[in-house]
Design an enzyme around this catalytic site. Structure first.
Site, PDB file in Angstrom:
ATOM      1  N   GLU A   1       0.943 -25.452  16.384  1.00 26.78           N
ATOM      2  CA  GLU A   1       0.712 -24.170  15.696  1.00 26.78           C
ATOM      3  C   GLU A   1       1.237 -24.349  14.272  1.00 26.78           C
ATOM      4  O   GLU A   1       2.397 -24.748  14.094  1.00 26.78           O
ATOM      5  CB  GLU A   1       1.492 -23.029  16.368  1.00 26.78           C
ATOM      6  CG  GLU A   1       0.794 -22.383  17.538  1.00 26.78           C
ATOM      7  CD  GLU A   1       1.552 -21.172  18.075  1.00 26.78           C
ATOM      8  OE1 GLU A   1       0.917 -20.134  18.324  1.00 26.78           O
ATOM      9  OE2 GLU A   1       2.783 -21.257  18.272  1.00 26.78           O
TER      10      GLU A   1
ATOM     11  N   ASN B   1       4.116 -18.288  22.145  1.00 29.48           N
ATOM     12  CA  ASN B   1       5.226 -17.687  22.885  1.00 29.48           C
ATOM     13  C   ASN B   1       5.127 -16.170  23.020  1.00 29.48           C
ATOM     14  O   ASN B   1       5.800 -15.586  23.858  1.00 29.48           O
ATOM     15  CB  ASN B   1       6.561 -18.095  22.268  1.00 29.48           C
ATOM     16  CG  ASN B   1       6.876 -19.519  22.660  1.00 29.48           C
ATOM     17  OD1 ASN B   1       6.723 -19.876  23.825  1.00 29.48           O
ATOM     18  ND2 ASN B   1       7.260 -20.336  21.703  1.00 29.48           N
TER      19      ASN B   1
HETATM   20  C1  LIG Z   1       8.585 -23.061  24.281  1.00 27.17           C
HETATM   21  C2  LIG Z   1       7.644 -23.358  23.169  1.00 27.17           C
HETATM   22  O1  LIG Z   1       7.968 -23.020  22.023  1.00 27.17           O
HETATM   23  C3  LIG Z   1       6.308 -23.927  23.344  1.00 27.17           C
HETATM   24  C4  LIG Z   1       6.101 -24.855  24.495  1.00 27.17           C
HETATM   25  O2  LIG Z   1       6.185 -26.034  24.356  1.00 27.17           O
HETATM   26  S1  LIG Z   1       5.785 -24.122  25.944  1.00 27.17           S
HETATM   27  C5  LIG Z   1       5.560 -25.458  27.055  1.00 27.17           C
HETATM   28  C6  LIG Z   1       4.174 -26.044  26.935  1.00 27.17           C
HETATM   29  N1  LIG Z   1       4.033 -27.095  27.937  1.00 27.17           N
HETATM   30  C7  LIG Z   1       3.513 -26.875  29.124  1.00 27.17           C
HETATM   31  O3  LIG Z   1       3.067 -25.787  29.441  1.00 27.17           O
HETATM   32  C8  LIG Z   1       3.566 -28.045  30.048  1.00 27.17           C
HETATM   33  C9  LIG Z   1       3.014 -27.712  31.407  1.00 27.17           C
HETATM   34  N2  LIG Z   1       3.048 -28.917  32.252  1.00 27.17           N
HETATM   35  C10 LIG Z   1       2.144 -29.888  32.149  1.00 27.17           C
HETATM   36  O4  LIG Z   1       1.208 -29.839  31.357  1.00 27.17           O
HETATM   37  C11 LIG Z   1       2.315 -31.063  33.077  1.00 27.17           C
HETATM   38  O5  LIG Z   1       3.101 -30.665  34.175  1.00 27.17           O
HETATM   39  C12 LIG Z   1       3.003 -32.297  32.378  1.00 27.17           C
HETATM   40  C13 LIG Z   1       2.064 -32.844  31.296  1.00 27.17           C
HETATM   41  C14 LIG Z   1       4.353 -31.989  31.805  1.00 27.17           C
HETATM   42  C15 LIG Z   1       3.207 -33.377  33.437  1.00 27.17           C
HETATM   43  O6  LIG Z   1       1.959 -33.658  34.007  1.00 27.17           O
HETATM   44  P1  LIG Z   1       1.808 -34.183  35.511  1.00 27.17           P
HETATM   45  O7  LIG Z   1       0.371 -34.522  35.692  1.00 27.17           O
HETATM   46  O8  LIG Z   1       2.450 -33.231  36.426  1.00 27.17           O
HETATM   47  O9  LIG Z   1       2.745 -35.417  35.586  1.00 27.17           O
HETATM   48  P2  LIG Z   1       2.491 -36.934  35.234  1.00 27.17           P
HETATM   49  O10 LIG Z   1       1.263 -37.486  35.904  1.00 27.17           O
HETATM   50  O11 LIG Z   1       3.795 -37.587  35.549  1.00 27.17           O
HETATM   51  O12 LIG Z   1       2.285 -36.928  33.665  1.00 27.17           O
HETATM   52  C16 LIG Z   1       1.028 -36.866  33.008  1.00 27.17           C
HETATM   53  C17 LIG Z   1       1.194 -37.604  31.693  1.00 27.17           C
HETATM   54  O13 LIG Z   1       2.207 -36.959  30.902  1.00 27.17           O
HETATM   55  C18 LIG Z   1       3.258 -37.879  30.571  1.00 27.17           C
HETATM   56  N3  LIG Z   1       4.527 -37.149  30.594  1.00 27.17           N
HETATM   57  C19 LIG Z   1       4.984 -36.350  31.562  1.00 27.17           C
HETATM   58  N4  LIG Z   1       6.160 -35.819  31.216  1.00 27.17           N
HETATM   59  C20 LIG Z   1       6.451 -36.291  29.984  1.00 27.17           C
HETATM   60  C21 LIG Z   1       7.530 -36.111  29.083  1.00 27.17           C
HETATM   61  N5  LIG Z   1       8.550 -35.298  29.355  1.00 27.17           N
HETATM   62  N6  LIG Z   1       7.489 -36.754  27.890  1.00 27.17           N
HETATM   63  C22 LIG Z   1       6.464 -37.568  27.584  1.00 27.17           C
HETATM   64  N7  LIG Z   1       5.413 -37.777  28.399  1.00 27.17           N
HETATM   65  C23 LIG Z   1       5.409 -37.156  29.585  1.00 27.17           C
HETATM   66  C24 LIG Z   1       3.201 -38.934  31.668  1.00 27.17           C
HETATM   67  O14 LIG Z   1       3.768 -40.157  31.228  1.00 27.17           O
HETATM   68  C25 LIG Z   1       1.707 -39.041  31.899  1.00 27.17           C
HETATM   69  O15 LIG Z   1       1.126 -39.836  30.879  1.00 27.17           O
HETATM   70  P3  LIG Z   1      -0.218 -40.713  31.147  1.00 27.17           P
HETATM   71  O16 LIG Z   1      -1.329 -39.739  31.420  1.00 27.17           O
HETATM   72  O17 LIG Z   1      -0.383 -41.456  29.862  1.00 27.17           O
HETATM   73  O18 LIG Z   1       0.060 -41.592  32.327  1.00 27.17           O
END
Ligand SMILES: CC(=O)CC(=O)SCCNC(=O)CCNC(=O)[C@H](O)C(C)(C)COP(=O)(O)OP(=O)(O)OC[C@H]1O[C@@H](n2cnc3c(N)ncnc32)[C@H](O)[C@@H]1OP(=O)(O)O
Ligand SMILES: NC(=O)C1=CN([C@@H]2O[C@H](COP(=O)(O)OP(=O)(O)OC[C@H]3O[C@@H](n4cnc5c(N)ncnc54)[C@H](OP(=O)(O)O)[C@@H]3O)[C@@H](O)[C@H]2O)C=CC1
Length: 284
Positions: A152, A190
């Site tokens: 953003e 948010n």
């Molecule tokens: C608060 C604010 O101001 C704003 C915000 O950020 S709000 C939060 C926004 N984020 C979200 O909503 C995240 C929601 N969760 C997700 O999208 C997923 O659960 C997730 C991407 C975190 C994990 O995905 P998953 O399919 O459950 O797990 P997993 O298969 O282990 O990971 C998918 C990919 O993400 C990567 N990954 C997972 N967690 C990671 C982390 N903490 N850091 C870096 N990479 C990560 C993995 O290495 C994997 O990469 P590849 O595709 O290259 O192999």
């Protein structure tokens, strides 16, 4: 404007992720935090993420070394004088951020852009403590930074068109998609996400369902990758509470009041994944 060196301030989960993607895109990165312990923790987390990419065959060992070589951890904020762009990613607290911006303004050369990764605080107010409000901007990455495509981009009242374009261009260079939003509390992400998380906490607080059930409903019923309480733990309950307080303060609307259970957990030091306990318990 050609950005070559950036400083990321705050080596927590967001700062370390931003440093990682910036170094991976070829930028020189100074990563600053207040103590060697926090810097070490940030560098370890970058190392862990890159090692995973190597294990998966997505990055070579040499490529990983090259990325790590581009990141210089430092306790000295004065090195910001070398940066074309500073991205601030310290705790979500206006008093801390304005102190830091005032300090950075005194250190950085006039051309330096100072961006904030704030989740919800007014950009114009942060910019006003500097002598360069035209070069202050919001650059809000999502967590986990290496995975989520959105940035953003939020202009303050005085932010120049040049700075806006440079930051959008840089976001694209980092492999992200910039979306412009206006400077209102919580921006878009948010303002929509956090009331949902807060409402999920209320459903537990009022005994409507257990933590696990609330998350299951949203994952299985709405296809969310994480349930809202798992996501709150992932973001950090302190950050979630700060954002709710900022929305409540900013709009003076009771629909944004933080759930007392969220406040209670934060006061007790249950901050989610980063402290080992939140709505769930974590082993590492
Ligand atoms: C608060 C604010 O101001 C704003 C915000 O950020 S709000 C939060 C926004 N984020 C979200 O909503 C995240 C929601 N969760 C997700 O999208 C997923 O659960 C997730 C991407 C975190 C994990 O995905 P998953 O399919 O459950 O797990 P997993 O298969 O282990 O990971 C998918 C990919 O993400 C990567 N990954 C997972 N967690 C990671 C982390 N903490 N850091 C870096 N990479 C990560 C993995 O290495 C994997 O990469 P590849 O595709 O290259 O192999
Ligand atoms: N968590 C999330 O999902 C997201 C967070 N954000 C925003 O990013 C920012 C950082 O959040 P996040 O990474 O989760 O927080 P963390 O708590 O993980 O990290 C913040 C880091 O900044 C350090 N710090 C605090 N004050 C200073 C200072 N004055 N100078 C240098 N370092 C300092 C902290 O050290 P110490 O431990 O001593 O306080 C800590 O290491 C916040 O504004 C947050 O709202 C944006 C998008 C997503």
């Amino acid at each position: 404007m050609n950005i070559q060196t950036i400083m990321v301030v705050g080596a927590g989960q967001m700062g370390s992720g931003i440093a990682q993607v910036a170094a991976a895109s070829g930028l020189q990165v100074l990563l600053h935090d207040t103590s060697p312990e926090f810097l070490k923790r940030g560098m370890l987390s970058i190392d862990k993420q890159l090692s995973r990419s190597v294990e998966k065959g997505k990055l070579t060992q040499d490529g990983m070394k090259e990325i790590l070589r581009r990141i210089q951890p430092t306790e000295f904020i004065e090195l910001a004088e070398q940066a074309d762009l500073v991205i601030e990613a310290i705790s979500e607290n206006m008093a801390l951020k304005v102190l830091l911006f005032h300090r950075l303004d005194g250190i950085c050369p006039p051309h330096t852009i100072i961006a904030t990764n704030t989740s919800s605080l007014p950009i114009s107010e942060i910019a006003a403590v500097t002598g360069r409000p035209a070069r202050v901007i919001g650059m809000h990455f999502m967590n986990p930074v290496p995975v989520m495509p959105l940035v953003e981009v939020i202009r303050g009242l005085e932010t120049s068109q040049e700075v806006f374009e440079v930051v959008c261009g840089l976001s694209e260079r980092l492999g992200k998609i910039p979306v412009e939003v206006n400077d209102f509390p919580g921006f878009v992400s948010n303002r929509i996400l956090m009331p949902m998380i807060n409402e999920a906490v209320f459903t537990v607080y009022e005994g409507v369902a257990s933590v696990e059930s609330v998350d299951k409903v949203m994952k299985l019923g709405m296809n969310h990758p994480m349930g809202p309480l798992e996501l709150a733990d992932f973001i950090g309950l302190d950050t979630c509470l700060s954002i709710m307080e900022i929305l409540y303060e900013g709009f003076k609307d009771s629909k944004y009041r933080p759930c007392p259970l969220l406040r209670k957990y934060v006061k007790a030091g249950r901050l989610g994944r980063k402290s080992g306990q939140g709505f769930y318990t974590y082993s590492s």
